[in-house]
Write a protein that holds these residues in place. Structure first.
Motif, short mmCIF file in Angstrom:
data_model
loop_
_atom_site.label_atom_id
_atom_site.label_comp_id
_atom_site.label_asym_id
_atom_site.label_seq_id
_atom_site.Cartn_x
_atom_site.Cartn_y
_atom_site.Cartn_z
N ALA A 1 0.81 -1.21 0.00
CA ALA A 1 0.00 0.00 0.00
C ALA A 1 0.85 1.27 0.00
O ALA A 1 0.37 2.34 -0.37
N GLN A 2 2.11 1.14 0.42
CA GLN A 2 3.03 2.29 0.46
C GLN A 2 3.78 2.48 -0.85
O GLN A 2 4.32 3.56 -1.10
N TRP A 3 3.86 1.46 -1.68
CA TRP A 3 4.75 1.47 -2.83
C TRP A 3 4.40 2.60 -3.79
O TRP A 3 3.24 2.78 -4.17
N ARG A 4 5.42 3.36 -4.17
CA ARG A 4 5.27 4.41 -5.18
C ARG A 4 6.62 4.70 -5.78
O ARG A 4 7.67 4.34 -5.21
N ASN A 5 6.60 5.34 -6.92
CA ASN A 5 7.85 5.65 -7.60
C ASN A 5 8.46 6.92 -7.02
O ASN A 5 7.80 7.71 -6.35
N GLY A 6 9.73 7.11 -7.28
CA GLY A 6 10.44 8.29 -6.81
C GLY A 6 11.88 8.20 -7.26
O GLY A 6 12.29 7.26 -7.94
N VAL A 7 12.65 9.18 -6.87
CA VAL A 7 14.07 9.26 -7.21
C VAL A 7 14.88 8.83 -6.01
O VAL A 7 14.51 9.09 -4.86
N VAL A 8 16.00 8.16 -6.27
CA VAL A 8 16.88 7.75 -5.17
C VAL A 8 18.30 7.65 -5.69
O VAL A 8 18.53 7.26 -6.84
N SER A 9 19.26 8.03 -4.87
CA SER A 9 20.65 7.98 -5.31
C SER A 9 21.20 6.56 -5.18
O SER A 9 20.78 5.78 -4.32
N ARG A 10 22.16 6.27 -6.04
CA ARG A 10 22.82 4.96 -5.97
C ARG A 10 23.51 4.77 -4.62
O ARG A 10 23.54 3.66 -4.09
N GLY A 11 24.06 5.86 -4.08
CA GLY A 11 24.71 5.76 -2.78
C GLY A 11 23.75 5.35 -1.68
O GLY A 11 24.08 4.51 -0.83
N ASP A 12 22.55 5.93 -1.68
CA ASP A 12 21.55 5.58 -0.67
C ASP A 12 21.09 4.13 -0.82
O ASP A 12 20.90 3.42 0.18
N VAL A 13 20.86 3.70 -2.06
CA VAL A 13 20.43 2.31 -2.27
C VAL A 13 21.51 1.35 -1.79
O VAL A 13 21.23 0.40 -1.04
#
Length: 211
Positions: free
Chosen positions: A176-188
């Motif tokens: 229910a929380q899943w949504r798209n967005g931007v994320v840095s490779r470092g954070d992942v």
């Protein structure tokens, strides 16, 4: 842990290598271009190999405690047939089982598997046109992992951008929380590695975004 990182020579895979070393793990960096990795560390082993070659993968698994699978294809390959993700996983999983390596962490992407319905209606058509073939194969990859019986986690980042660790990434566990967005490779990379030994993440498919 002694971690085998598959797809380690560039992009997110290289960030995972850096994060694993920074968090105290030993790393076997597996990629066709592994010898060209411009990184040295006494806990880093560069291991040239092909993720589709059974003998290469078998040798790479010797002695490791877990695997982080971070595979990718070039932009020019997006418009042709794509089966790298599922074929490489079909090689990896039986070898992990036979060699007793239980922990498997794979990075696929938001839009793979059962996260596909969470793509917004205005994003769905361009997403399918650009990434449909790749994500169909990532879905096949995920099915192989889920059916493997291994101690798996599947991470689904949103749109990857270059960037270091911000500490602000959001891990969305519930559908229910899943949504798209931007994320840095470092954070992942930092989150993937920090949860390597987290038993609560076994059998989970978190989406990770920053905003």
């Amino acid at each position: 842990m002694f971690v085998l990182v598959m797809g380690a020579s560039r992009g997110l895979g290289l960030e995972v290598v850096k994060a694993a070393l920074a968090q105290g793990h030993s790393v076997r960096a597996f990629a066709r271009g592994a010898s060209g990795i411009k990184l040295t560390h006494d806990r880093l082993e560069k291991f040239p190999g092909d993720a589709l070659a059974l003998q290469d993968v078998r040798r790479a698994l010797v002695g490791v405690d877990g695997v982080v699978q971070v595979l990718g294809v070039s932009n020019r390959d997006l418009f042709g047939p794509i089966d790298l993700f599922s074929r490489a996983t079909a090689v990896l999983v039986p070898l992990m089982i036979s060699q007793g390596v239980r922990r498997l962490v794979a990075v696929t992407g938001f839009g793979a598997g059962d996260s596909a319905p969470a793509i917004g209606p205005f994003q769905r058509l361009p997403f399918r046109m650009l990434f449909g073939r790749a994500y169909d194969d990532k879905t096949r990859q995920e099915r192989l992992i889920v059916a493997s019986g291994l101690d798996w986690t599947i991470w689904r980042p949103g749109v990857l951008i270059n960037g270091s660790i911000s500490g602000k990434a959001k891990i969305l566990m519930a559908p229910a929380q899943w949504r798209n967005g931007v994320v840095s490779r470092g954070d992942v990379a930092a989150n993937v590695v920090s949860h390597l030994t987290d038993v609560a993440m076994i059998g989970q498919k978190p989406v990770i975004i920053r905003f």
